[in-house]
Design a protein around this motif. Structure first.
Motif, PDB file in Angstrom:
ATOM      1  N   GLN A 196     -39.314  50.500 120.518  1.00  0.00           N
ATOM      2  CA  GLN A 196     -39.699  49.522 119.503  1.00  0.00           C
ATOM      3  C   GLN A 196     -40.630  48.460 120.072  1.00  0.00           C
ATOM      4  OE1 GLN A 196     -37.386  47.228 115.979  1.00  0.00           O
ATOM      5  NE2 GLN A 196     -36.488  47.018 117.992  1.00  0.00           N
ATOM      6  N   GLU A 220     -33.393  55.997 115.648  1.00  0.00           N
ATOM      7  CA  GLU A 220     -32.593  54.789 115.773  1.00  0.00           C
ATOM      8  C   GLU A 220     -33.171  53.791 116.773  1.00  0.00           C
ATOM      9  OE1 GLU A 220     -28.737  55.885 117.081  1.00  0.00           O
ATOM     10  OE2 GLU A 220     -29.484  57.327 118.553  1.00  0.00           O
ATOM     11  N   TYR A 222     -35.875  52.462 116.554  1.00  0.00           N
ATOM     12  CA  TYR A 222     -36.701  51.526 115.780  1.00  0.00           C
ATOM     13  C   TYR A 222     -35.868  50.833 114.704  1.00  0.00           C
ATOM     14  CZ  TYR A 222     -40.359  54.280 118.028  1.00  0.00           C
ATOM     15  OH  TYR A 222     -41.148  54.911 118.948  1.00  0.00           O
ATOM     16  N   ARG A 223     -34.572  50.711 114.965  1.00  0.00           N
ATOM     17  CA  ARG A 223     -33.664  50.112 114.000  1.00  0.00           C
ATOM     18  C   ARG A 223     -34.085  48.680 113.641  1.00  0.00           C
ATOM     19  NH1 ARG A 223     -31.033  51.693 110.052  1.00  0.00           N
ATOM     20  NH2 ARG A 223     -31.936  49.866 109.081  1.00  0.00           N
ATOM     21  N   ASP A 227     -34.947  47.056 109.969  1.00  0.00           N
ATOM     22  CA  ASP A 227     -34.284  45.873 109.415  1.00  0.00           C
ATOM     23  C   ASP A 227     -35.304  44.833 108.947  1.00  0.00           C
ATOM     24  OD1 ASP A 227     -31.827  46.984 109.939  1.00  0.00           O
ATOM     25  OD2 ASP A 227     -31.540  45.944 111.848  1.00  0.00           O
ATOM     26  N   SER A 234     -37.709  53.482 107.452  1.00  0.00           N
ATOM     27  CA  SER A 234     -36.338  53.985 107.363  1.00  0.00           C
ATOM     28  C   SER A 234     -35.914  54.513 108.719  1.00  0.00           C
ATOM     29  CB  SER A 234     -36.228  55.089 106.312  1.00  0.00           C
ATOM     30  OG  SER A 234     -37.026  56.198 106.668  1.00  0.00           O
ATOM     31  N   ALA A 235     -34.679  54.197 109.115  1.00  0.00           N
ATOM     32  CA  ALA A 235     -34.109  54.646 110.383  1.00  0.00           C
ATOM     33  C   ALA A 235     -32.619  54.868 110.169  1.00  0.00           C
ATOM     34  CB  ALA A 235     -34.356  53.608 111.481  1.00  0.00           C
ATOM     35  N   ALA A 237     -28.628  54.604 110.199  1.00  0.00           N
ATOM     36  CA  ALA A 237     -27.782  53.410 110.173  1.00  0.00           C
ATOM     37  C   ALA A 237     -27.278  53.087 111.573  1.00  0.00           C
ATOM     38  CB  ALA A 237     -26.604  53.638 109.228  1.00  0.00           C
ATOM     39  N   LYS A 238     -26.850  51.845 111.747  1.00  0.00           N
ATOM     40  CA  LYS A 238     -26.319  51.437 113.041  1.00  0.00           C
ATOM     41  C   LYS A 238     -25.093  52.263 113.399  1.00  0.00           C
ATOM     42  CE  LYS A 238     -27.901  46.635 112.613  1.00  0.00           C
ATOM     43  NZ  LYS A 238     -27.492  45.210 112.557  1.00  0.00           N
ATOM     44  N   ARG A 252     -23.363  59.486 109.440  1.00  0.00           N
ATOM     45  CA  ARG A 252     -24.463  59.019 110.287  1.00  0.00           C
ATOM     46  C   ARG A 252     -25.072  60.180 111.068  1.00  0.00           C
ATOM     47  NH1 ARG A 252     -25.245  57.271 115.538  1.00  0.00           N
ATOM     48  NH2 ARG A 252     -26.864  55.664 115.798  1.00  0.00           N
ATOM     49  N   ARG A 256     -28.967  61.406 110.841  1.00  0.00           N
ATOM     50  CA  ARG A 256     -29.831  61.560 112.010  1.00  0.00           C
ATOM     51  C   ARG A 256     -30.391  62.974 112.087  1.00  0.00           C
ATOM     52  NH1 ARG A 256     -27.010  59.847 117.385  1.00  0.00           N
ATOM     53  NH2 ARG A 256     -29.122  60.272 118.127  1.00  0.00           N
TER      54      ARG A 256
END
Length: 264
Positions: A196, A220, A222-223, A227, A234-235, A237-238, A252, A256
């Motif tokens: 990121q 993930e 680039y979460r 946010d 879109s990425a 979820a945590k 999840r 992915r």
């Protein structure tokens, strides 16, 4: 015959994925850049102008055309430098030096846009403007390549240690369209830098602000970007807590998997 293999790469798609005509265009465009960079480096090393006539001194083991072809084959196949060195009848260090010199030269050309002859994307601004104008959804991912460990006591040595790969790497940010066709490759960064952070240093956040209609999918890593731009990026979820519901962890994993498949 020495270098027959390298020159054959120009017409063998399995080796270099480049036609003879395209090879000729690259030679015509890149040879002057390489020569200028080489003369500049020699001038700096000597501390002034050349003292002997042009052509004096030891002969090059690889002329530019061979340096270009060896680099293209290496980039195409990802093979170790020792392999083309053995086939070309030169030392591995000669091939390593050739690739190190030639690899940066095509960067200013940018990447050709699929189905758009003559259009090339050279910067992040070009990429987002193209995606906005053409309605193309982007796919973002990071690519890492293992490199030799920098020498001891050199500044920034630890910067190449990738937390994910647990190796010394360099990484680039890769952008593609929904069909998986490459559109843009970011600047090379040390492996320790987060995926990121790499795209942020190239100004992707500013470009998303300027092009609010552009959509992108990412993994993930680039979460944080997702946010900040929930309607555009879109990425997955945590990651849920270890004691979270099994259904949440399964959902999840499925998200992915589907997103990774879509990103190609």
């Amino acid at each position: 015959m020495r270098l027959t293999w390298a020159r054959a790469a120009c017409s063998h798609p399995a080796l270099s994925d480049i036609s003879r005509a395209h090879c000729g265009e690259l030679l015509e465009e890149l040879a002057p850049r390489w020569q200028a960079a080489r003369e500049s480096a020699l001038h700096e090393r000597r501390g002034g102008d050349r003292r002997r006539a042009a052509g004096a001194g030891p002969r090059q083991r690889l002329v530019f055309v061979d340096r270009l072809l060896v680099t293209l084959v290496h980039l195409r196949l990802g093979i170790a430098h020792a392999a083309p060195a053995e086939l070309c009848g030169v030392d591995r260090s000669t091939v390593s030096g050739a690739i190190r010199e030639v690899r940066p030269l095509p960067a200013p050309r940018g990447l050709a846009v699929p189905d758009r002859p003559g259009v090339r994307l050279q910067t992040m601004e070009n990429l987002l403007a193209y995606a906005d104008a053409e309605g193309v959804d982007l796919r973002i991912d990071g690519a890492e390549v293992q490199v030799r460990r920098p020498r001891a006591h050199r500044p920034g040595r630890k910067a190449f240690v990738s937390g994910k790969k647990k190796q010394n790497t360099i990484k680039t940010s890769a952008f593609s369209d929904p069909q998986g066709r490459a559109l843009f490759s970011g600047v090379v960064r040390p492996g320790r830098m987060h995926d990121q952070s790499a795209v942020r240093t190239e100004g992707i956040a500013e470009q998303f602000h300027q092009h609010p209609e552009v959509k992108a999918e990412a993994d993930e890593g680039y979460r944080g970007l997702a946010d900040e731009f929930p309607g555009q990026v879109s990425a997955p979820a945590k990651k849920p807590k270890d004691d979270g519901p099994p259904g949440e962890r399964h959902a999840r994993r499925e998200q992915r998997r589907r997103q990774s498949s879509a990103r190609g």
